[in-house]
Design an enzyme around this catalytic site. Structure first.
Site: not given
Length: 713
Positions: A242, A595, A666, A669
């Site tokens: 994290f 995925n 991404g 986050e």
């Protein structure tokens, strides 16, 4: 081997390739490597918030059973050069910059004996008589030492202006001038920071729980004056990070120091109670938002001013005003950061730094503006969706926030919402719904990879990626299999070691984009190499490599961001003040999903982390003692399954060809940003009370309900 890709491999919900190893215990983490003759270390934290050591007495410690050594600033080996990150300059000088700073390290033959030896170390500090030196750990907007830095985290300019935001705000027909506070937050991964170090024959081998082995190797080589090729760092399996494991931390330096000093392998696993002081935290942020709009909801002025703290050791500035430079169009804008150096541990990265607290404040203020306008919060965001990035003027490579808002509203049943606050009551409970937008930048770093074709029809792909629980191994195997046009089972992935082709760390939601780009290129090159080869493959196979340094370093002419919309329904107990989230829904635009299984896991996990930020998570700085009081999972409350009974994550089909060969953004986050604001806005809708400080715990909610005029009736 076919020369065309098999795109069906990308996007499918493939199971994690390392799943069986993890559930059977075969996967080994940093503290599970125990070389023969391994010793154990236990650090000694400072008991004062600032001061100077006058003595570290190790006599009793060395008399403990099994004690091997006790390192202190007065006897520890000196570093060859000071580290760039001053938090790593451990046991090198006698000053104490904050409480919890390590002042000694005990090494013994067992963990228990190391802990006992550490407890027997006697530390004395200089002060005024019997009192410690005065310290300052309290953040305030009017702190006399506050200043505007040149840069915030990520290299963003700390201050940006367009037009005349103050004048435009003053003349706007509808105005919101408001403030929000986000407390310090801590990462608390399930696997604490740990390292096992072994030094022999001039070679240093370290197993570290980190988000990238390359930076750790570079630091250790520089500190201990070793060539990098004689330092190996391995992080094959990591139990969460994290951001807290995104940079080298003191534990790995101490483990290596002890191994070199004692001539024995040394294992150091930090106790969880130490983590808040030595592994970074999300700094507290004080926000002032001023939004000016026309009566139809068109923004004419956006101002976001942030005050935060940093340590006296490092300057780290949470870039919380930066999202306001991306989200909504307006001809006038001011975004700025001020920072106060205090006697506190150094803040650092925590999942979606900047965007998480910044979007909470911005999206809460947008909800206030919608109320002032009498306008639907979804429609307000749609109206102010810009065609180009407001701050830079660059076109977006893709921006589908409006589609996320519309699809989220449809799935959530937003059209059935009564817009009146405090209008929905179920016995002693008030029920409300809220919405917020999400954003996170698309980042990429140079990476290298290799791909080998073996005579038996299998393939090995090597890249120094780090899987911190996100499913990186599996997704990279899918990228390789698709590029090679072979079944997923034919691909073996090797990651997590500096012995492999260099790669960036896992951070900034950039891992898959960076590593996958190199893997894709290497597999393309291997396909061409095999096609040119005549006859059977040699016993050692054929290998091709790729390096994306030139491509990845080019500054793109586009603004590249992921976007999303989050919706929440809450129930507020008017008797106890408890807030419960009944359901959460997120719809995201994150490029091509590689995925479906791991992407949904990441998005849901991010939303749950945002729920924790909204309702339970906070660290309290004790002004008297200068430390964080919530230092374990008994006092720092993270959400459990029972806290999120109904949570959904979806995405829209987004074909962005301007990103990387996979077209991916991404997902690690984006789920966190916006989640806390959606919940906070839902609580306002439920109660009619606007809460301006997180978390929304009962002790904060109930008094506000009572003072608001009797919603407990």
């Amino acid at each position: 081997m076919a020369a065309t890709a098999t795109p069906h491999l990308l996007g499918t919900p493939a199971e994690r390739v390392e799943g069986r190893a993890k559930v059977t215990g075969a996967a080994r983490y940093a503290a599970e490597h125990t070389p023969p003759g391994c010793a154990y270390a236990w650090p000694v934290p400072a008991g004062v918030a600032c001061g100077r050591l006058t003595g570290v007495d190790i006599t009793d410690a060395m008399a403990q059973p099994g004690a091997i050594a006790v390192l202190t600033p007065f006897n520890a080996p000196r570093f060859a050069a000071p580290p760039d990150d001053a938090e790593l300059d451990v046991l090198q000088y006698d000053s104490v910059p904050h409480r919890g700073w390590y002042v000694a390290l005990a090494v013994a033959d067992t963990p228990e004996n190391a802990r006992a030896a550490a407890a027997a170390v006697r530390v004395t500090c200089a002060g005024h008589g019997d009192e410690p030196e005065p310290h300052d750990v309290v953040l305030a907007e009017d702190h006399p030492d506050a200043y505007t830095p040149e840069k915030a985290n990520g290299g963003h300019p700390a201050h940006r202006e367009r037009g005349d935001a103050a004048a435009a705000f003053a003349s706007a027909p509808v105005r919101v001038d408001t403030g929000y506070r986000v407390p310090p937050l801590h990462n608390h991964p399930m696997e604490p920071h740990a390292a096992t170090a072994h030094y022999a024959g001039g070679r240093l081998t370290v197993y570290d729980s980190c988000q990238g082995t390359g930076p750790v190797r570079a630091v250790l080589a520089a500190l201990f004056d070793l060539p990098e090729d004689r330092v190996t760092v391995v992080a094959e399996h990591v139990g969460g990070g994290f951001g807290g494991k995104g940079t080298p931390r003191p534990h790995v330096v101490l483990a290596a120091m002890a191994a070199i000093h004692t001539g024995r392998p040394v294992k150091l696993a930090l106790p969880r109670r130490h983590l808040p002081s030595v592994t970074g935290h999300r700094a507290p942020t004080l926000h002032r938002l001023r939004l000016g709009a026309e009566t139809d909801g068109t923004l004419v002025s956006v101002s976001h001013e942030v005050t935060t703290h940093t340590s006296r050791v490092n300057e780290f500035v949470e870039q919380a005003a930066v999202p306001a430079r991306v989200m909504y169009g307006s001809p006038h804008s001011l975004t700025t950061h001020r920072v106060v150096p205090l006697d506190v541990p150094s803040p650092s990265w925590m999942r979606a730094p900047g965007e998480t607290p910044g979007m909470y404040a911005l999206e809460s203020a947008m909800d206030e503006l919608a109320g002032a306008l009498g306008m639907d919060p979804v429609d307000l965001r749609v109206r102010n969706d810009p065609a180009t990035e407001p701050d830079s003027g660059r076109p977006f490579s893709s921006r589908h926030l409006v589609e996320c808002l519309r699809e989220g509203a449809r799935r959530f049943g937003w059209d059935r919402r009564d817009p009146r606050p405090a209008a929905h009551r179920e016995g002693p409970f008030l029920v409300g719904t809220g919405v917020a937008a999400s954003t996170y930048p698309v980042l990429v770093s140079p990476s290298a990879a290799s791909a080998t074709a073996h005579p038996d029809g299998t393939f090995t792909v090597r890249v120094n990626a780090t899987d911190i629980g996100t499913g990186a191994r599996t997704v990279l195997a899918q990228v390789a299999a698709a590029a090679l046009a072979v079944p997923l089972e034919a691909v073996r992935i090797e990651i997590g070691s500096t012995r492999l082709p260099r790669a960036p760390l896992a951070g900034g939601s950039s891992g898959t984009a960076s590593w996958g780009w190199a893997v894709h290129r290497a597999c393309e090159a291997l396909t061409r190499t095999v096609a040119r080869h005549a006859g059977p493959l040699p016993d050692g196979g054929l290998t091709a490599t790729a390096d994306t340094a030139d491509e990845a370093r080019r500054t793109p002419p586009y603004a590249r961001h992921a976007f999303g919309a989050q919706f929440a329904e809450v129930r507020v107990d008017t008797v106890t003040g408890e807030v419960r989230v009944r359901r959460m829904l997120g719809v995201f635009a994150v490029g091509r999903v590689l995925n479906a299984r791991t992407a949904r896991s990441q998005l849901v996990g991010g939303m749950v982390m945002g729920l924790g930020m909204a309702l339970t998570e906070h660290s309290t700085m004790d002004a008297a003692h200068g430390d964080f009081t919530e230092c374990d999972l008994a006092s720092y409350h993270v959400p459990a399954h029972a806290d999120v009974p109904d949570i959904e994550a979806h995405w829209i089909d987004e074909d962005d060809t301007l990103l990387n060969p996979m077209g991916s953004k991404g997902v690690g986050e984006i789920g966190t940003t916006g989640a806390a604001a959606a919940i906070g806005n839902a609580v306002h809708h439920a109660t009619g009370v606007r809460f301006r400080e997180l978390p929304l715990t009962p002790d904060r909610v109930l008094p506000a309900l009572l003072s608001a005029g009797g919603p407990t009736a």
